[in-house]
Design a protein around this motif. Structure first.
Motif, PDB file in Angstrom:
ATOM      1  N   TYR A  46     -36.669 -62.923  11.668  1.00 25.67           N
ATOM      2  CA  TYR A  46     -36.064 -63.975  12.531  1.00 25.67           C
ATOM      3  C   TYR A  46     -35.307 -63.576  13.582  1.00 25.67           C
ATOM      4  O   TYR A  46     -34.805 -64.143  14.646  1.00 25.67           O
ATOM      5  CB  TYR A  46     -35.261 -64.775  11.458  1.00 25.67           C
ATOM      6  N   ASP A  47     -34.811 -62.245  13.607  1.00 23.75           N
ATOM      7  CA  ASP A  47     -33.630 -61.708  14.666  1.00 23.75           C
ATOM      8  C   ASP A  47     -34.112 -62.111  15.862  1.00 23.75           C
ATOM      9  O   ASP A  47     -33.015 -62.780  16.294  1.00 23.75           O
ATOM     10  CB  ASP A  47     -33.524 -60.237  14.004  1.00 23.75           C
ATOM     11  N   GLU A  48     -34.939 -61.679  16.555  1.00 22.17           N
ATOM     12  CA  GLU A  48     -35.297 -61.955  17.840  1.00 22.17           C
ATOM     13  C   GLU A  48     -35.413 -63.254  18.290  1.00 22.17           C
ATOM     14  O   GLU A  48     -34.866 -63.603  19.251  1.00 22.17           O
ATOM     15  CB  GLU A  48     -36.591 -60.932  18.532  1.00 22.17           C
ATOM     16  N   GLN A  49     -35.914 -64.196  17.402  1.00 20.58           N
ATOM     17  CA  GLN A  49     -35.937 -65.485  17.599  1.00 20.58           C
ATOM     18  C   GLN A  49     -34.456 -66.218  17.495  1.00 20.58           C
ATOM     19  O   GLN A  49     -34.317 -66.791  18.609  1.00 20.58           O
ATOM     20  CB  GLN A  49     -36.711 -66.312  16.665  1.00 20.58           C
ATOM     21  N   LEU A  50     -33.600 -65.791  16.678  1.00 16.63           N
ATOM     22  CA  LEU A  50     -32.452 -66.393  16.627  1.00 16.63           C
ATOM     23  C   LEU A  50     -31.671 -65.862  17.718  1.00 16.63           C
ATOM     24  O   LEU A  50     -30.992 -66.646  18.121  1.00 16.63           O
ATOM     25  CB  LEU A  50     -31.724 -65.918  15.070  1.00 16.63           C
ATOM     26  N   ARG A  51     -31.443 -64.596  18.099  1.00 13.03           N
ATOM     27  CA  ARG A  51     -31.009 -64.111  19.070  1.00 13.03           C
ATOM     28  C   ARG A  51     -31.274 -64.772  20.470  1.00 13.03           C
ATOM     29  O   ARG A  51     -30.344 -65.062  21.207  1.00 13.03           O
ATOM     30  CB  ARG A  51     -30.973 -62.542  19.193  1.00 13.03           C
ATOM     31  N   SER A  52     -32.486 -65.081  20.523  1.00  8.33           N
ATOM     32  CA  SER A  52     -32.973 -65.691  21.846  1.00  8.33           C
ATOM     33  C   SER A  52     -32.581 -66.992  21.989  1.00  8.33           C
ATOM     34  O   SER A  52     -32.545 -67.732  23.226  1.00  8.33           O
ATOM     35  CB  SER A  52     -34.726 -65.593  22.024  1.00  8.33           C
ATOM     36  N   MET A  53     -32.307 -67.721  20.952  1.00  8.20           N
ATOM     37  CA  MET A  53     -31.638 -68.878  21.034  1.00  8.20           C
ATOM     38  C   MET A  53     -30.301 -68.922  21.021  1.00  8.20           C
ATOM     39  O   MET A  53     -29.449 -70.114  21.207  1.00  8.20           O
ATOM     40  CB  MET A  53     -31.892 -69.828  19.703  1.00  8.20           C
ATOM     41  N   GLY A  54     -29.383 -67.741  21.028  1.00  6.70           N
ATOM     42  CA  GLY A  54     -28.127 -67.604  21.450  1.00  6.70           C
ATOM     43  C   GLY A  54     -27.498 -68.277  20.155  1.00  6.70           C
ATOM     44  O   GLY A  54     -26.285 -68.697  20.358  1.00  6.70           O
ATOM     45  N   ILE A  55     -27.922 -67.978  18.926  1.00  8.73           N
ATOM     46  CA  ILE A  55     -27.039 -68.315  17.875  1.00  8.73           C
ATOM     47  C   ILE A  55     -26.023 -67.583  17.502  1.00  8.73           C
ATOM     48  O   ILE A  55     -25.926 -66.343  17.933  1.00  8.73           O
ATOM     49  CB  ILE A  55     -28.321 -68.254  16.621  1.00  8.73           C
ATOM     50  N   THR A  56     -24.852 -68.027  16.826  1.00 12.24           N
ATOM     51  CA  THR A  56     -23.662 -67.148  16.563  1.00 12.24           C
ATOM     52  C   THR A  56     -24.093 -66.438  15.161  1.00 12.24           C
ATOM     53  O   THR A  56     -25.253 -66.951  14.550  1.00 12.24           O
ATOM     54  CB  THR A  56     -22.569 -68.210  16.329  1.00 12.24           C
ATOM     55  N   THR A  57     -23.317 -65.575  14.894  1.00 10.31           N
ATOM     56  CA  THR A  57     -23.519 -64.765  13.530  1.00 10.31           C
ATOM     57  C   THR A  57     -23.317 -65.662  12.446  1.00 10.31           C
ATOM     58  O   THR A  57     -24.391 -65.778  11.539  1.00 10.31           O
ATOM     59  CB  THR A  57     -22.344 -63.618  13.358  1.00 10.31           C
ATOM     60  N   THR A  58     -22.383 -66.601  12.353  1.00 16.76           N
ATOM     61  CA  THR A  58     -22.304 -67.620  11.487  1.00 16.76           C
ATOM     62  C   THR A  58     -23.573 -68.594  11.288  1.00 16.76           C
ATOM     63  O   THR A  58     -24.130 -68.631  10.071  1.00 16.76           O
ATOM     64  CB  THR A  58     -21.126 -68.482  11.728  1.00 16.76           C
ATOM     65  N   GLY A  59     -23.913 -69.170  12.473  1.00 14.60           N
ATOM     66  CA  GLY A  59     -25.166 -69.865  12.434  1.00 14.60           C
ATOM     67  C   GLY A  59     -26.350 -68.981  12.020  1.00 14.60           C
ATOM     68  O   GLY A  59     -27.323 -69.609  11.243  1.00 14.60           O
ATOM     69  N   ALA A  60     -26.368 -67.793  12.394  1.00 18.87           N
ATOM     70  CA  ALA A  60     -27.565 -66.983  11.505  1.00 18.87           C
ATOM     71  C   ALA A  60     -27.443 -66.905  10.090  1.00 18.87           C
ATOM     72  O   ALA A  60     -28.460 -66.986   9.619  1.00 18.87           O
ATOM     73  CB  ALA A  60     -27.472 -65.491  12.426  1.00 18.87           C
ATOM     74  N   VAL A  61     -26.193 -66.687   9.666  1.00 17.30           N
ATOM     75  CA  VAL A  61     -25.890 -66.531   8.447  1.00 17.30           C
ATOM     76  C   VAL A  61     -26.583 -67.562   7.492  1.00 17.30           C
ATOM     77  O   VAL A  61     -27.255 -67.865   6.435  1.00 17.30           O
ATOM     78  CB  VAL A  61     -24.737 -65.885   7.957  1.00 17.30           C
ATOM     79  N   LEU A  62     -26.168 -69.048   8.117  1.00 20.08           N
ATOM     80  CA  LEU A  62     -26.460 -70.152   7.335  1.00 20.08           C
ATOM     81  C   LEU A  62     -28.035 -70.558   7.468  1.00 20.08           C
ATOM     82  O   LEU A  62     -28.540 -70.814   6.482  1.00 20.08           O
ATOM     83  CB  LEU A  62     -25.552 -71.237   8.032  1.00 20.08           C
ATOM     84  N   THR A  63     -28.430 -70.426   8.561  1.00 19.38           N
ATOM     85  CA  THR A  63     -29.913 -70.126   8.674  1.00 19.38           C
ATOM     86  C   THR A  63     -30.762 -69.543   7.975  1.00 19.38           C
ATOM     87  O   THR A  63     -31.666 -70.148   7.081  1.00 19.38           O
ATOM     88  CB  THR A  63     -30.563 -69.943  10.214  1.00 19.38           C
ATOM     89  N   LEU A  64     -30.420 -68.217   7.526  1.00 16.02           N
ATOM     90  CA  LEU A  64     -31.032 -67.359   6.748  1.00 16.02           C
ATOM     91  C   LEU A  64     -30.889 -67.691   5.323  1.00 16.02           C
ATOM     92  O   LEU A  64     -31.612 -67.522   4.490  1.00 16.02           O
ATOM     93  CB  LEU A  64     -30.484 -65.939   7.083  1.00 16.02           C
TER      94      LEU A  64
ATOM     95  N   ALA B 171     -23.539 -67.575  28.169  1.00 16.46           N
ATOM     96  CA  ALA B 171     -23.960 -68.794  28.844  1.00 16.46           C
ATOM     97  C   ALA B 171     -24.869 -68.930  29.502  1.00 16.46           C
ATOM     98  O   ALA B 171     -25.954 -69.721  29.370  1.00 16.46           O
ATOM     99  CB  ALA B 171     -22.692 -69.389  29.458  1.00 16.46           C
ATOM    100  N   GLY B 172     -25.110 -67.800  30.349  1.00 14.82           N
ATOM    101  CA  GLY B 172     -26.358 -67.845  31.365  1.00 14.82           C
ATOM    102  C   GLY B 172     -27.463 -67.759  30.156  1.00 14.82           C
ATOM    103  O   GLY B 172     -28.715 -68.052  30.536  1.00 14.82           O
ATOM    104  N   ARG B 173     -27.363 -66.605  29.387  1.00 15.41           N
ATOM    105  CA  ARG B 173     -28.581 -66.558  28.457  1.00 15.41           C
ATOM    106  C   ARG B 173     -29.163 -67.607  27.631  1.00 15.41           C
ATOM    107  O   ARG B 173     -30.215 -67.825  27.397  1.00 15.41           O
ATOM    108  CB  ARG B 173     -28.232 -65.451  27.434  1.00 15.41           C
ATOM    109  N   ARG B 174     -28.100 -68.794  27.398  1.00 19.83           N
ATOM    110  CA  ARG B 174     -28.501 -69.778  26.775  1.00 19.83           C
ATOM    111  C   ARG B 174     -29.337 -70.787  27.490  1.00 19.83           C
ATOM    112  O   ARG B 174     -29.881 -72.003  27.230  1.00 19.83           O
ATOM    113  CB  ARG B 174     -27.083 -70.547  26.100  1.00 19.83           C
ATOM    114  N   ARG B 175     -29.361 -70.456  29.142  1.00 18.33           N
ATOM    115  CA  ARG B 175     -29.991 -71.081  29.813  1.00 18.33           C
ATOM    116  C   ARG B 175     -31.568 -70.659  29.929  1.00 18.33           C
ATOM    117  O   ARG B 175     -32.255 -71.146  30.838  1.00 18.33           O
ATOM    118  CB  ARG B 175     -29.564 -71.250  31.329  1.00 18.33           C
ATOM    119  N   ILE B 176     -31.861 -69.773  29.123  1.00 15.89           N
ATOM    120  CA  ILE B 176     -33.096 -69.238  29.041  1.00 15.89           C
ATOM    121  C   ILE B 176     -33.764 -69.251  27.748  1.00 15.89           C
ATOM    122  O   ILE B 176     -33.002 -69.060  26.593  1.00 15.89           O
ATOM    123  CB  ILE B 176     -33.184 -67.631  29.626  1.00 15.89           C
TER     124      ILE B 176
END
Lengths: 261, 232
Positions: free
Chosen positions: B127-145, A95-100
């Motif tokens: 895309y990996d680092e960008q998607l992870r930085s957005m806090g995306i779920t695995t399902t979300g990443a799969v659908l995006t890709l 949750a914290g990471r999503r605030r960044i």
């Protein structure tokens, strides 16, 4: 894109900028004795620093000093191999990471239109469907990209792509916005637009951490400066002090434009 | 030979009922099999591309190897499953179009999984680092890709369709090449050639080629449209 805040003295305006963040804010973010070692090579060593709310922190230093690595650690993309990294509310959480939000030096945009990139971000960040259209419109205006909303994001100029990346990050309404050399390789006009956008991000309540090689940019924008040299923090100080009276020979040499070997 | 080709064109031109019945069944079987294979294979390919779990490498090697699965082997496997003594025998699906769809799905799914995994893995690297930085779920990443790779994945589906439409061994074994029931283009071509009735064999061959050309042309047109859209 309109320039809503004068560039002359943002520090004087700082206390009035942006809405106050709630008790769930991740700020301040603290690193205590953080190290990062990979395959036996130490890239960061004993790094302790504080990212304070409402103050723009510039992270400076030569290539390979560990600036980008610091951002990745703060975002949670990597985990320290030594020391602790904590948010205001305690240990780093999802949750914290999503605030960044992070904007990378080379924007990674989806193979979609400008508007579709923003719609995707709004959805990922959990913005309710009924609010998305208004927010999309707001973000397009903020980036000055309304006229290009239906163009593929991948054919925009570098400056336009970076502006899109920044407003996409702002779609998260982040407490902390991490910018990794957002104006590298941009001309002065595009740089000015990005800097204006950074100020507007602050006005919306985001605390900004800016990795930059551009001393002039750091002078224009920064409240605090963290100087890294070979994986260690050698200075963490208010910007005025850093630029007027650097405490280390490396920082003085860097500011003087001498080659650090 | 010349007479056979002329007769083939005549059958196509007059819309010979027997010919079009076979073409229609072939398309129904192969398109359904490819749709099912995509439904199963695309998410699996995406998961193999982005998830990290024990045995992943073995699965990747297995799916890559299964791309070369001989149709008769796929046919034999499905035959054993559907035969009266097999586990699915009570369903009485052997020698029906459904059995042919199952066999072609078995044949095509590894192709969809292996090729889509490669396409999505390449995109994921970017895309990996960008998607992870957005806090995306695995399902979300799969659908995006899956969405962003849609044009490349259409080509993957096309490769699967090519495999399904061209194979003869599997559908022959589980369909039985029964007239008006399970007779498709490839099995008919084999049968009519063996009987020396070259006109209908050549006619079906031409239709098969025409379908391949049409599908490829449509895909290229679609890609071209997308390419133009990227530059307006």
């Amino acid at each position: 894109m309109s320039e809503t805040i004068a560039t002359s003295d943002r520090r004087a305006l700082a206390p009035t900028l942006g809405p106050a963040r709630g008790p769930d804010s991740v700020l301040p973010v603290a690193m205590d004795g953080v190290g990062y070692t990979v395959d036996g090579t130490t890239l960061l060593e004993d790094v302790s620093l504080r990212i304070r709310p409402g103050r723009l922190t510039a992270i400076m230093g030569a290539n390979g000093a560990g600036k980008t690595l610091c951002l990745r650690l703060i975002q949670g993309l990597l985990h320290p191999t030594a020391g602790t990294l904590s948010h205001a509310s305690g240990p780093v959480s999802l949750a914290g990471r999503r605030r960044i939000a992070t904007v990378f030096q080379r924007p990674v945009l989806l193979r979609r239109s400008v508007a579709a990139n923003l719609r995707h971000a709004l959805k990922i960040y959990g913005v309710p469907r009924v609010e998305r259209a208004a927010m999309l419109s707001d973000l397009l205006d903020l980036a000055g990209l309304r006229a290009l909303a239906h163009r593929s994001a991948r054919v925009l100029s570098s400056g336009e792509q970076q502006r899109l990346s920044i407003v996409r990050a702002l779609a998260a309404d982040p407490d902390l916005l991490l910018l990794d050399e957002p104006t590298a390789n941009l001309d002065p006009y595009a740089t000015r637009m990005i800097e204006t956008l950074i100020r507007q991000a602050e006005a919306r309540g985001a605390t900004v951490v800016l990795v930059t090689h551009d001393v002039g940019q750091a002078r224009r924008l920064a409240d605090d400066v963290i100087f890294l040299n070979r994986g260690r923090v050698t200075e963490q100080t208010p910007a005025g002090t850093f630029f007027d009276r650097p405490q280390t020979a490396e920082a003085a040499a860097y500011l003087a434009g001498r080659l650090l070997l | 030979m010349g007479d056979a080709i002329a007769e083939a064109f005549r059958l196509i031109a007059v819309g010979d009922a027997a010919l079009w019945e076979i073409v229609s069944l072939s398309l129904r079987v192969s398109l359904t099999a490819v749709a099912l294979a995509c439904l199963l294979g695309l998410p699996l390919g995406a998961l193999l591309a982005i998830a990290r779990f024990p045995g992943r490498s073995v699965l990747i090697v297995a799916t890559n190897s299964l791309m070369g699965l001989p149709p008769v082997l796929a046919g034999l496997l499905v035959y054993l499953l559907l035969s009266r003594a097999g586990p699915l025998g009570p369903l009485e699906l052997l020698y029906t179009p459904t059995a042919m769809i199952i066999a072609q799905t078995v044949l095509v799914t590894p192709i969809i999984v292996a090729l889509s995994r490669q396409v999505i893995a390449d995109m994921h690297q970017e895309y990996d680092e960008q998607l992870r930085s957005m806090g995306i779920t695995t399902t979300g990443a799969v659908l995006t890709l899956l969405y962003d790779a849609r044009l490349s994945l259409l080509t993957v589906a096309l490769a699967g369709f090519g495999r399904a439409a061209a194979e003869v061994g599997a559908v022959m074994m589980v369909g039985g090449n029964i007239n008006h029931v399970t007779r498709v283009m490839t099995t008919t071509i084999a049968l009519e050639t063996s009987k020396g009735n070259l006109a209908i064999a050549v006619g079906l061959g031409l239709v098969l080629m025409l379908i391949a050309l049409t599908v490829n042309g449509a895909l290229m047109a679609l890609r071209g449209t997308q390419g133009v859209a990227r530059h307006v």
